[in-house]
Design a protein around this motif. Structure first.
Motif, PDB file in Angstrom:
ATOM      1  N   PRO A 103      -0.724  -0.359  -6.727  1.00  0.00           N
ATOM      2  CA  PRO A 103       0.178  -0.236  -5.583  1.00  0.00           C
ATOM      3  C   PRO A 103      -0.474  -0.720  -4.289  1.00  0.00           C
ATOM      4  O   PRO A 103      -1.704  -0.730  -4.192  1.00  0.00           O
ATOM      5  N   VAL A 104       0.352  -1.090  -3.325  1.00  0.00           N
ATOM      6  CA  VAL A 104      -0.178  -1.460  -2.015  1.00  0.00           C
ATOM      7  C   VAL A 104      -0.518  -0.185  -1.250  1.00  0.00           C
ATOM      8  O   VAL A 104      -0.113   0.917  -1.630  1.00  0.00           O
ATOM      9  N   GLU A 105      -1.240  -0.346  -0.175  1.00  0.00           N
ATOM     10  CA  GLU A 105      -1.744   0.833   0.542  1.00  0.00           C
ATOM     11  C   GLU A 105      -0.726   1.435   1.508  1.00  0.00           C
ATOM     12  O   GLU A 105      -0.924   2.555   1.987  1.00  0.00           O
ATOM     13  N   ASP A 106       0.352   0.716   1.808  1.00  0.00           N
ATOM     14  CA  ASP A 106       1.243   1.196   2.868  1.00  0.00           C
ATOM     15  C   ASP A 106       2.516   1.871   2.361  1.00  0.00           C
ATOM     16  O   ASP A 106       3.539   1.873   3.042  1.00  0.00           O
ATOM     17  N   VAL A 107       2.468   2.469   1.151  1.00  0.00           N
ATOM     18  CA  VAL A 107       3.587   3.311   0.727  1.00  0.00           C
ATOM     19  C   VAL A 107       3.708   4.461   1.720  1.00  0.00           C
ATOM     20  O   VAL A 107       2.734   5.162   2.005  1.00  0.00           O
ATOM     21  N   ALA A 108       4.915   4.651   2.291  1.00  0.00           N
ATOM     22  CA  ALA A 108       5.043   5.587   3.401  1.00  0.00           C
ATOM     23  C   ALA A 108       6.428   6.207   3.456  1.00  0.00           C
ATOM     24  O   ALA A 108       7.359   5.775   2.762  1.00  0.00           O
ATOM     25  N   GLU A 109       6.543   7.218   4.282  1.00  0.00           N
ATOM     26  CA  GLU A 109       7.829   7.882   4.500  1.00  0.00           C
ATOM     27  C   GLU A 109       8.880   6.849   4.878  1.00  0.00           C
ATOM     28  O   GLU A 109       8.645   5.933   5.665  1.00  0.00           O
ATOM     29  N   GLY A 110      10.069   6.997   4.282  1.00  0.00           N
ATOM     30  CA  GLY A 110      11.158   6.068   4.542  1.00  0.00           C
ATOM     31  C   GLY A 110      11.325   5.006   3.479  1.00  0.00           C
ATOM     32  O   GLY A 110      12.376   4.354   3.417  1.00  0.00           O
ATOM     33  N   ASP A 111      10.311   4.815   2.637  1.00  0.00           N
ATOM     34  CA  ASP A 111      10.449   3.865   1.538  1.00  0.00           C
ATOM     35  C   ASP A 111      11.496   4.362   0.546  1.00  0.00           C
ATOM     36  O   ASP A 111      11.777   5.566   0.445  1.00  0.00           O
ATOM     37  N   VAL A 112      12.071   3.426  -0.192  1.00  0.00           N
ATOM     38  CA  VAL A 112      13.176   3.705  -1.107  1.00  0.00           C
ATOM     39  C   VAL A 112      12.683   3.663  -2.550  1.00  0.00           C
ATOM     40  O   VAL A 112      11.801   2.868  -2.895  1.00  0.00           O
ATOM     41  N   LEU A 113      13.261   4.525  -3.381  1.00  0.00           N
ATOM     42  CA  LEU A 113      12.973   4.531  -4.817  1.00  0.00           C
ATOM     43  C   LEU A 113      14.143   3.919  -5.569  1.00  0.00           C
ATOM     44  O   LEU A 113      15.276   4.390  -5.461  1.00  0.00           O
ATOM     45  N   PRO A 161       0.222   7.718  -2.332  1.00  0.00           N
ATOM     46  CA  PRO A 161      -0.875   8.315  -1.563  1.00  0.00           C
ATOM     47  C   PRO A 161      -0.643   9.809  -1.400  1.00  0.00           C
ATOM     48  O   PRO A 161       0.478  10.303  -1.561  1.00  0.00           O
ATOM     49  N   GLU A 162      -1.689  10.533  -1.030  1.00  0.00           N
ATOM     50  CA  GLU A 162      -1.635  11.995  -0.997  1.00  0.00           C
ATOM     51  C   GLU A 162      -0.593  12.551  -0.030  1.00  0.00           C
ATOM     52  O   GLU A 162      -0.020  13.600  -0.263  1.00  0.00           O
ATOM     53  N   GLY A 163      -0.334  11.875   1.058  1.00  0.00           N
ATOM     54  CA  GLY A 163       0.462  12.475   2.119  1.00  0.00           C
ATOM     55  C   GLY A 163       1.965  12.357   1.993  1.00  0.00           C
ATOM     56  O   GLY A 163       2.692  12.710   2.927  1.00  0.00           O
ATOM     57  N   VAL A 164       2.458  11.875   0.840  1.00  0.00           N
ATOM     58  CA  VAL A 164       3.906  11.696   0.708  1.00  0.00           C
ATOM     59  C   VAL A 164       4.433  12.327  -0.579  1.00  0.00           C
ATOM     60  O   VAL A 164       3.668  12.640  -1.498  1.00  0.00           O
ATOM     61  N   VAL A 165       5.754  12.472  -0.634  1.00  0.00           N
ATOM     62  CA  VAL A 165       6.454  13.047  -1.778  1.00  0.00           C
ATOM     63  C   VAL A 165       7.568  12.091  -2.196  1.00  0.00           C
ATOM     64  O   VAL A 165       8.256  11.508  -1.336  1.00  0.00           O
ATOM     65  N   GLY A 187      16.300   7.630  -4.811  1.00  0.00           N
ATOM     66  CA  GLY A 187      15.647   8.572  -3.914  1.00  0.00           C
ATOM     67  C   GLY A 187      14.859   7.887  -2.820  1.00  0.00           C
ATOM     68  O   GLY A 187      15.063   6.715  -2.508  1.00  0.00           O
ATOM     69  N   ARG A 188      13.938   8.658  -2.246  1.00  0.00           N
ATOM     70  CA  ARG A 188      13.189   8.172  -1.084  1.00  0.00           C
ATOM     71  C   ARG A 188      11.797   8.787  -1.064  1.00  0.00           C
ATOM     72  O   ARG A 188      11.507   9.761  -1.782  1.00  0.00           O
ATOM     73  N   ILE A 189      10.965   8.217  -0.230  1.00  0.00           N
ATOM     74  CA  ILE A 189       9.638   8.771   0.042  1.00  0.00           C
ATOM     75  C   ILE A 189       9.701   9.504   1.377  1.00  0.00           C
ATOM     76  O   ILE A 189      10.224   8.978   2.369  1.00  0.00           O
ATOM     77  N   ARG A 190       9.189  10.732   1.397  1.00  0.00           N
ATOM     78  CA  ARG A 190       9.116  11.476   2.658  1.00  0.00           C
ATOM     79  C   ARG A 190       7.728  12.090   2.793  1.00  0.00           C
ATOM     80  O   ARG A 190       6.935  12.107   1.848  1.00  0.00           O
TER      81      ARG A 190
END
Length: 364
Positions: free
Chosen positions: A181-191, A274-278, A343-346
């Protein structure tokens, strides 16, 4: 796959032979001859799909790579093999074998290059072995990788009558700057969820227990698939997502991919986050396929257990930015996938689970 050449006939009347010990070299040679055209049908740039040597060569430069990183994967089919053995249907488990390896390669951003198999049995049956390898060759064609060799082991005393086991090994490559995976998976991304073809190749110990509990045989009519036998329906081969996902990766639309295998939607998606997202997955976004409704109902399997055991109709999860979600869905759809925004990443709060499947009440 055996690579030995036939030996001259000898007078063995005064002593034991390998055949007396339960190993039939002639059957092994017959299987090699039967599967040579199958392997040849998987030839691709960079390698030759021929059998008979002690090893296989692959030329990464000829395959078009400039700065490649090799990625490897090995896996088996698990107790889905027991269904195949009891149903007497052996021509699709080879697809499962390839799928379990190559789908794990593509989630790293890698293109599968070549595949090897290991087929072990107590007593080699040429027709059965040929059917198994025909499925392996079909899986390789679907994935665009070459079947370059393997091993057939006849081991009397190790397996019960009719039993066999399969394992696979595949190597792929990705350009160094294209790994996932790339490093910038972040809140707001779409599943995005890519539909599965069925149960795929995980959870079959529970599937078999549910079949037994229901007093069914694999020759029974499938309660969830009118017109099909239960064994045939449960053996629907694992979908191979390689070509569609590679197309989306090459278009620059993919941040991460999660192959939904053992551990289901609950355990696999966090492996690429990454650790900081769900990952917040909406279970109402797609209809639970009939096979899973039947498994849940017949086995009394609760929704959370379904989501951590089976793919529940989603065989691959694709993480994309919101801005590129529509483009990614279009590319994946053009390559034959059924795509659902699931879904989404938050942001993650506290020690909550990294993957949550909500609104599972829609599944019953």
């Amino acid at each position: 796959m055996p690579t030995r050449k036939p030996i001259p006939a000898q007078d063995n009347s005064q002593g034991l032979t390998y055949r007396d010990a339960g190993v039939d070299i002639d059957a092994g040679e017959a299987l090699v001859e039967a599967i040579k055209p199958l392997a040849k049908s998987t030839a691709r740039s960079g390698g030759a799909a021929g059998l008979g040597g002690f090893g296989a060569l692959f030329d990464l430069k000829a395959a078009g790579f400039k700065d490649p990183i090799l990625v490897s994967s090995t896996d088996g089919v698990g107790t889905k093999l027991r269904v195949a053995i009891e149903a007497g249907k052996h021509d699709t488990v080879g697809i499962d074998l390839v799928a379990m390896c190559v789908n794990d390669l593509v989630v790293q951003g890698a293109e599968p290059l070549f595949f090897l198999d290991y087929f072990a049995t107590g007593k080699l049956k040429v027709a059965e072995g040929t059917a198994i390898v025909s499925g392996i060759a079909e899986g390789c064609r679907q994935a665009g990788c070459a079947l370059v060799g393997g091993e057939t082991a006849e081991m009397p005393g190790m397996y019960s009558e009719g039993d066999y086991d399969l394992a696979g090994f595949s190597v792929g490559a990705a350009e160094r700057d294209k790994l996932l995976p790339v490093e910038d998976v972040a809140e707001g991304d779409v599943l995005l969820g890519l539909a599965s073809s069925g149960v795929h190749s995980n959870g079959y110990s529970l599937v078999r227990r549910i079949v037994e509990k229901g007093g069914l045989s694999y020759e029974s009519d499938a309660p969830f698939a009118p017109g099909r036998k239960l064994g045939e329906a449960l053996l629907e081969p694992t979908r191979i997502y390689v070509k569609s996902c590679l197309a989306a990766i090459k278009a620059g639309t993919v941040k991460a991919l999660a192959h939904i295998t053992g551990g289901g939607l609950i355990e696999n998606v966090p492996r690429v986050l990454p650790e900081g997202v769900v990952a917040e997955i909406d279970g109402s976004a797609w209809a639970l396929p009939p096979v899973f409704k039947w498994l849940a109902r017949e086995g009394g399997v609760v929704a959370h257990e379904m989501a951590r055991t089976f793919n529940c109709g989603i065989g691959m999860v694709v993480v994309v930015s919101a801005a590129k979600a529509d483009e990614a869905a279009r590319i994946l759809g053009q390559h034959g996938e059924t795509v659902v925004r699931i879904g989404r990443i938050r942001a993650r709060t506290g020690d909550e689970a990294q993957s949550q499947v909500l609104n599972q009440g829609e599944w019953v």
